[in-house]
Design a protein around this motif. Structure first.
Motif, mmCIF file in Angstrom:
data_model
loop_
_atom_site.group_PDB
_atom_site.id
_atom_site.type_symbol
_atom_site.label_atom_id
_atom_site.label_comp_id
_atom_site.label_asym_id
_atom_site.label_seq_id
_atom_site.Cartn_x
_atom_site.Cartn_y
_atom_site.Cartn_z
ATOM 1 N N PHE A 57 0.849 -1.190 0.000
ATOM 2 C CA PHE A 57 0.000 0.000 0.000
ATOM 3 C C PHE A 57 0.887 1.243 0.000
ATOM 4 O O PHE A 57 1.969 1.244 0.583
ATOM 5 C CB PHE A 57 -0.924 -0.003 1.224
ATOM 6 N N GLY A 58 0.378 2.309 -0.646
ATOM 7 C CA GLY A 58 1.168 3.526 -0.749
ATOM 8 C C GLY A 58 1.247 4.320 0.531
ATOM 9 O O GLY A 58 2.157 5.128 0.713
ATOM 10 N N ILE A 59 0.286 4.120 1.437
ATOM 11 C CA ILE A 59 0.245 4.827 2.716
ATOM 12 C C ILE A 59 0.005 3.790 3.806
ATOM 13 O O ILE A 59 -0.870 2.922 3.659
ATOM 14 C CB ILE A 59 -0.883 5.879 2.743
ATOM 15 N N GLN A 97 0.330 16.050 -3.694
ATOM 16 C CA GLN A 97 0.600 16.788 -2.466
ATOM 17 C C GLN A 97 2.119 16.869 -2.182
ATOM 18 O O GLN A 97 2.927 16.212 -2.809
ATOM 19 C CB GLN A 97 -0.172 16.214 -1.284
ATOM 20 N N GLY A 98 2.463 17.729 -1.212
ATOM 21 C CA GLY A 98 3.867 17.949 -0.919
ATOM 22 C C GLY A 98 4.601 18.508 -2.132
ATOM 23 O O GLY A 98 4.001 18.911 -3.134
ATOM 24 N N GLU A 99 5.925 18.542 -2.055
ATOM 25 C CA GLU A 99 6.709 19.022 -3.197
ATOM 26 C C GLU A 99 6.586 18.085 -4.390
ATOM 27 O O GLU A 99 6.727 18.506 -5.545
ATOM 28 C CB GLU A 99 8.173 19.193 -2.791
ATOM 29 N N HIS A 115 1.671 18.125 3.331
ATOM 30 C CA HIS A 115 3.050 18.401 2.942
ATOM 31 C C HIS A 115 3.849 17.134 2.655
ATOM 32 O O HIS A 115 5.066 17.204 2.449
ATOM 33 C CB HIS A 115 3.745 19.208 4.045
ATOM 34 N N VAL A 116 3.174 15.977 2.642
ATOM 35 C CA VAL A 116 3.853 14.721 2.320
ATOM 36 C C VAL A 116 3.159 14.071 1.127
ATOM 37 O O VAL A 116 1.988 14.346 0.847
ATOM 38 C CB VAL A 116 3.851 13.757 3.530
ATOM 39 N N PRO A 117 3.861 13.181 0.409
ATOM 40 C CA PRO A 117 3.265 12.590 -0.792
ATOM 41 C C PRO A 117 2.027 11.756 -0.480
ATOM 42 O O PRO A 117 1.936 11.095 0.557
ATOM 43 C CB PRO A 117 4.389 11.702 -1.337
ATOM 44 N N PHE A 118 1.078 11.785 -1.406
ATOM 45 C CA PHE A 118 -0.151 11.001 -1.306
ATOM 46 C C PHE A 118 -0.336 10.217 -2.591
ATOM 47 O O PHE A 118 -0.256 10.770 -3.691
ATOM 48 C CB PHE A 118 -1.359 11.915 -1.093
#
Length: 487
Positions: free
Chosen positions: A437-439, A469-471, A452-455
């Protein structure tokens, strides 16, 4: 009388060339018309894309401070209208006032976050192999970004797609969902007012309403669209992925899910019940990160189920504006889908432990209200353990050892969010590496995200291309150019 909204194309508010409109309704009282919006066509989509393409070169040449001014000014205007926007969201999508206010606040934070990054996002200086050379990278905008967004987070998801696109010099065309477009049309007013204030070129932001086939598909297929970002169902996402890649466009899709939470024999049961109950019932289960599968160690299964039933039984159901514990589903279509899955679960042998229907009472007669629903004796191959149920529903399975729990958790095509409730730190760390899973959430509800973190997900939940999301959300909308400069 309900307000009529037009599309925003090339710096102007304009009616669809079709001359057709449709009404949106309050899911707590479908007799209430919330707004009248444009039923747009492929011709409207073409106009929007051409406007974005015409503005792109001028917008790309602007400094980061201009992008910052657009996003910061928009955030300020949304903040000034936050209460009004939250109430609009409640009336059209059905969230409770607390949930709607939180989502509006998230949109404000997203615009401010990307405003802060717009002035310092770019390339990197790299070490060189000689002493007479500069070696560095720059990031340039992709061009025109086509954004296709869902109804379930009707202000937050358009914001987290649009803000990083604008912050990196892209122009945008955004198609809103037909179920809940009004709140972001109001945000578009904030964008339009700010764009005029800072002197941004017409066509930087284009927003329209209509169906996927009539509007979404023409956006995806248009030659001038360089990148497509989609959130929605797997069926539609797979189709859009194919259309975009056939035309060599950059593509980002976030699609369905079937999120598990493992409740370990080492779990604090009271805490685990809160984590799972929140993951099931928040936003009426209408989130891609909602908890739908609960995998409970056999030694605590009965006690956990008993406490979970007490938890969901305590949730007050009602119209979102009354700010209950849980609001209605967004539409009759979604309500009927959830009820159909509950019936299927029982036909396949699962046991209905709680809920299963619509709450009784005069106040619930007209709206799309549903009870939180828990089924037990769920087997991993059952329909309700494999297909996404977009409502406050969870199937509970039991397991005997850790390996079996992981096997059940991974036994789906999807891979967005997985959680575990445990007081064993070693078990938690092992779980992180073992699930696909990605999260991964440890002792937290599967729903709920930081901006501010990847989703993003894995497997059938995502195109597995770029995270949002995030940079990393800005990375998607840019392409790297490497510069060798000798002197």
């Amino acid at each position: 009388m309900a307000q009529t909204y037009e599309n925003y194309i090339d710096g102007e508010w304009c009616a669809s060339e079709t001359g057709e409109t449709f009404d949106t309704h309050n899911p707590a009282d479908p007799n209430e018309v919330v707004a009248t919006v444009q039923d747009s066509s492929a011709e409207d989509a073409k106009d929007a894309v051409e406007a974005a393409a015409a503005a792109q070169e001028e917008w790309a040449a602007e400094p980061g401070a201009t992008y910052q001014a657009l996003l910061r000014g928009t955030a300020k205007r949304i903040d000034e209208r936050s209460q009004e926007l939250a109430e609009t969201l409640c009336r059209e999508e059905g969230k409770t006032l607390t949930e709607a206010s939180g989502e509006v606040g998230r949109a404000i934070d997203i615009f401010y976050y990307y405003a802060s990054h717009a002035v310092d996002y770019g390339g990197d200086r790299k070490p060189t192999t000689t002493d007479d050379q500069n070696l560095y990278t720059v990031r340039e905008p992709m061009g025109v970004a086509g954004l296709i967004v869902p109804w379930n987070y009707p202000i937050a998801i358009p914001a987290w797609k649009m803000a990083p696109a604008l912050a990196t010099g892209n122009t945008v065309v955004c198609k809103l969902s037909k179920d809940a477009p009004t709140v972001f049309l109001e945000v578009t007013k904030c964008l339009a007012e700010t764009a005029e204030e800072i002197g941004a070129p017409d066509g930087v932001v284009n927003v329209l309403t209509g169906g996927g086939e009539e509007v979404g598909q023409p956006i995806v297929e248009h030659d001038e669209v360089d990148a497509v970002s989609f959130t929605g169902s797997r069926e539609v996402g797979d189709m859009i992925y194919q259309q975009a890649t056939d035309n060599r466009k950059r593509i980002q899709t976030e699609m369905g899910s079937k999120n598990p939470t493992v409740v370990s024999e080492n779990a604090d049961i009271k805490k685990a019940v809160e984590v799972v109950g929140g993951g099931i019932c928040s936003v009426t289960g209408q989130a891609c990160t909602a908890t739908e599968r609960v995998i409970v160690h056999e030694s605590i299964h009965d006690e956990f189920v008993e406490q979970l039933i007490d938890y969901v039984d305590s949730i007050e159901i009602g119209p979102g504006l009354d700010d209950p514990g849980m609001g209605p589903q967004v539409s009759e279509r979604e309500l009927e889908s959830t009820l159909d899955y509950i019936e299927t679960a029982q036909q396949e042998g699962a046991t209905l432990a709680y809920g299963g229907g619509q709450p009784e009472g005069e106040e619930y007669e007209n709206g799309y209200f549903i009870e939180p629903t828990i089924v037990t004796d769920a087997e991993s191959d059952m329909t309700i353990m494999q297909e996404e149920v977009f409502g406050p529903f969870a199937g509970i399975a039991s397991y005997s050892d850790y390996e079996e729990a992981v096997e059940i958790a991974n036994d789906v095509e999807f891979g967005l969010t997985a959680g575990i409730a445990t007081q064993d730190h070693t078990e938690a760390n092992q779980f992180i590496g073992d699930v696909d899973f990605g999260i991964v959430k440890i002792n937290e509800a599967t729903s709920g995200l930081d901006l501010h973190v990847p989703f993003g997900g894995m497997n059938a939940s995502s195109s597995e291309t770029y995270r949002e999301q995030g940079e990393e959300g800005m990375d998607y909308f840019t392409i790297i150019k490497t510069i060798y400069e000798s002197y």
